[in-house]
Scaffold this motif. Structure first.
Motif, PDB file in Angstrom:
ATOM      1  N   ALA A   1      34.813  39.114  24.553  1.00  0.00           N
ATOM      2  CA  ALA A   1      36.126  39.198  25.193  1.00  0.00           C
ATOM      3  C   ALA A   1      37.087  40.041  24.359  1.00  0.00           C
ATOM      4  CB  ALA A   1      36.692  37.799  25.401  1.00  0.00           C
ATOM      5  N   TYR A   2      37.082  39.834  23.057  1.00  0.00           N
ATOM      6  CA  TYR A   2      37.949  40.618  22.165  1.00  0.00           C
ATOM      7  C   TYR A   2      37.611  42.100  22.255  1.00  0.00           C
ATOM      8  CZ  TYR A   2      39.952  42.413  17.816  1.00  0.00           C
ATOM      9  OH  TYR A   2      40.634  43.156  16.894  1.00  0.00           O
TER      10      TYR A   2
ATOM     11  N   THR B   1      33.576  34.926  22.805  1.00  0.00           N
ATOM     12  CA  THR B   1      34.937  35.333  22.459  1.00  0.00           C
ATOM     13  C   THR B   1      34.968  36.694  21.776  1.00  0.00           C
ATOM     14  OG1 THR B   1      34.735  33.978  20.446  1.00  0.00           O
ATOM     15  CG2 THR B   1      35.893  33.007  22.323  1.00  0.00           C
TER      16      THR B   1
ATOM     17  N   VAL C   1      38.979  43.539  25.482  1.00  0.00           N
ATOM     18  CA  VAL C   1      40.444  43.608  25.518  1.00  0.00           C
ATOM     19  C   VAL C   1      40.983  44.766  24.676  1.00  0.00           C
ATOM     20  CG1 VAL C   1      42.550  42.407  24.823  1.00  0.00           C
ATOM     21  CG2 VAL C   1      40.787  41.180  26.073  1.00  0.00           C
TER      22      VAL C   1
ATOM     23  N   ALA D   1      41.954  36.037  21.858  1.00  0.00           N
ATOM     24  CA  ALA D   1      40.487  36.122  21.812  1.00  0.00           C
ATOM     25  C   ALA D   1      39.977  36.079  20.378  1.00  0.00           C
ATOM     26  CB  ALA D   1      40.022  37.405  22.500  1.00  0.00           C
TER      27      ALA D   1
ATOM     28  N   LEU E   1      31.358  39.421  31.375  1.00  0.00           N
ATOM     29  CA  LEU E   1      32.805  39.588  31.466  1.00  0.00           C
ATOM     30  C   LEU E   1      33.151  40.811  32.310  1.00  0.00           C
ATOM     31  CD1 LEU E   1      35.522  38.481  30.606  1.00  0.00           C
ATOM     32  CD2 LEU E   1      35.371  39.847  28.524  1.00  0.00           C
TER      33      LEU E   1
END
Length: 286
Positions: free
Chosen positions: A156-157, A153, A160, A68, A102
Motif C-alpha cells: 500500500a505504501y 501495508t 501511494v 501506510a 491493491l
C-alpha cells in the motif's frame, strides 16, 4: 547497487529480530530508529534541495503514505518480536501479490486468469510456511498474520508514494513522511519507551545504527539509482530475491530452523511471482 540494496534489506530482518530478542522493546526500537532516520533525511534534503516544500494538493497522499508506513512498521516490529526472521522473510515474498490485489481494488489493474492462478499459488505457499513453522513461531498465528500485514501495508505504501515520486525526489518524500511516521510510532510507544531499560550493551546500539543508516537510509539512494540505471522491470524482478536471501541469512546468522514445508512454501511464493510477472509473447506482424 541493486544487489547491495537486496542484501541490506534482507540482513535488516535478522538484525531487527536479534535486537528485539536482546533488550529493546518493539516500539522503543522503531521510535529510535525512525527518529534517527527522519533527522538524517531532513538534513540531507535541506542540504541538497534547500526546501521540504510539498504542494497542498499532495497533502492527502502524504497523509495516506504516513498512515501506510506507520501501519507497516507497527506490523514489522511486532511480527519479528513474535516470529522467526526466516518465517517473516519468506512471507515478505507476497508483497507483489498484495500490490497487484491493491491495483485491482483501485481499478488500475485488470484481473486475469494468470493473476488469480498466481495469487492462489502464493497463498498456498503462505499456508505451507505457516504450517511448517509449527512451534518455532512464538506467537503462532498472530506472528503469521502480522507478517502478512507487513507485506500488505508495504504494498500500500509503495502504491501511494508512486504519484509523489513523479513530482518530488525520494529524499524529499522521505524527509516529509518519515518525521510524521516517527511521531505516530513514538505516541504509540510511550509506554514501552518509559519502561525501556536502555542499558542494552554497545552491540545493540551498533546494530541499531546499522539498521537505520544501511537498510533505511542508504538503500533509499541505491534503490532509486538502480531503477534509473537498469529500469524498474529488471530491478523489481531482482528484488524478488530478497525474501529468500532474508530467510537464508536468518538460518545462517541466527541458527533458526527452516522446515521442508517452509522451503516448499517459499518456492511456491517465488513461483507465484514469476507466474504473475510473465507476459504473453507479442503477436508477430504478418
Amino acid at each position: 547497487m541493486l544487489l547491495g540494496t537486496i542484501l541490506l534489506w534482507a540482513l535488516n530482518i535478522s538484525v531487527t529480530r536479534y535486537i528485539l530478542t536482546h533488550g529493546l522493546a518493539p516500539l522503543s526500537y522503531a521510535s529510535v530508529r525512525y527518529g534517527l532516520a527522519a533527522a538524517i533525511f531532513v538534513g540531507l534534503t535541506l542540504g541538497a534541495e534547500r526546501t521540504l516544500h510539498v504542494s497542498r494538493a499532495h497533502l492527502p497522499l502524504i497523509g495516506l503514505a504516513v498512515l501506510a508506513l506507520w501501519l507497516n512498521q507497527m506490523s514489522f516490529v511486532f511480527a519479528l518480536d513474535r516470529a522467526n526472521a526466516s518465517t517473516i522473510g519468506l512471507l515478505l515474498g507476497t508483497i507483489p501479490i498484495f500490490a497487484a490485489l491493491l491495483g485491482l481494488a483501485l481499478g488500475t489493474e485488470r484481473p486475469t486468469r494468470r493473476f488469480w492462478i498466481a495469487a492462489t499459488i502464493s497463498f498456498l505457499g503462505v499456508a505451507l510456511v505457516a504450517v511448517g513453522s509449527g512451534g518455532e513461531v512464538t506467537g503462532g498465528a498472530m506472528g503469521i498474520l502480522l507478517g502478512l500485514a507487513t507485506s500488505a501495508t508495504w504494498a500500500a505504501y509503495s502504491v501511494v508514494i508512486t504519484p509523489l515520486m513523479r513530482t518530488y525526489s525520494p529524499s524529499r518524500v522521505s524527509a516529509v513522511v518519515l518525521p510524521a511516521t516517527w511521531v505516530l510510532l513514538t505516541l504509540c510507544g510511550i509506554g514501552q519507551l518509559e519502561d525501556q531499560d536502555w542499558n542494552v550493551g554497545w552491540e545493540i546500539w551498533v546494530l541499531l545504527l546499522f539498521a537505520t543508516i544501511g537498510p533505511l537510509v542508504l538503500t533509499n539512494v541505491l534503490w532509486f539509482r538502480s531503477l534509473h540505471r537498469i529500469g524498474p522491470a529488471k530491478a523489481t524482478l531482482a528484488a524478488n530475491l530478497e525474501p529468500f536471501v532474508a530467510a537464508l541469512l536468518a538460518v545462517v546468522l541466527l541458527s533458526e530452523p527452516l522446515s521442508l514445508l517452509q522451503v516448499l512454501g517459499g518456492v511456491l511464493i517465488g513461483l507465484s511471482i514469476l507466474v504473475a510477472r510473465r507476459r504473453a509473447p507479442a503477436a508477430q506482424a504478418p
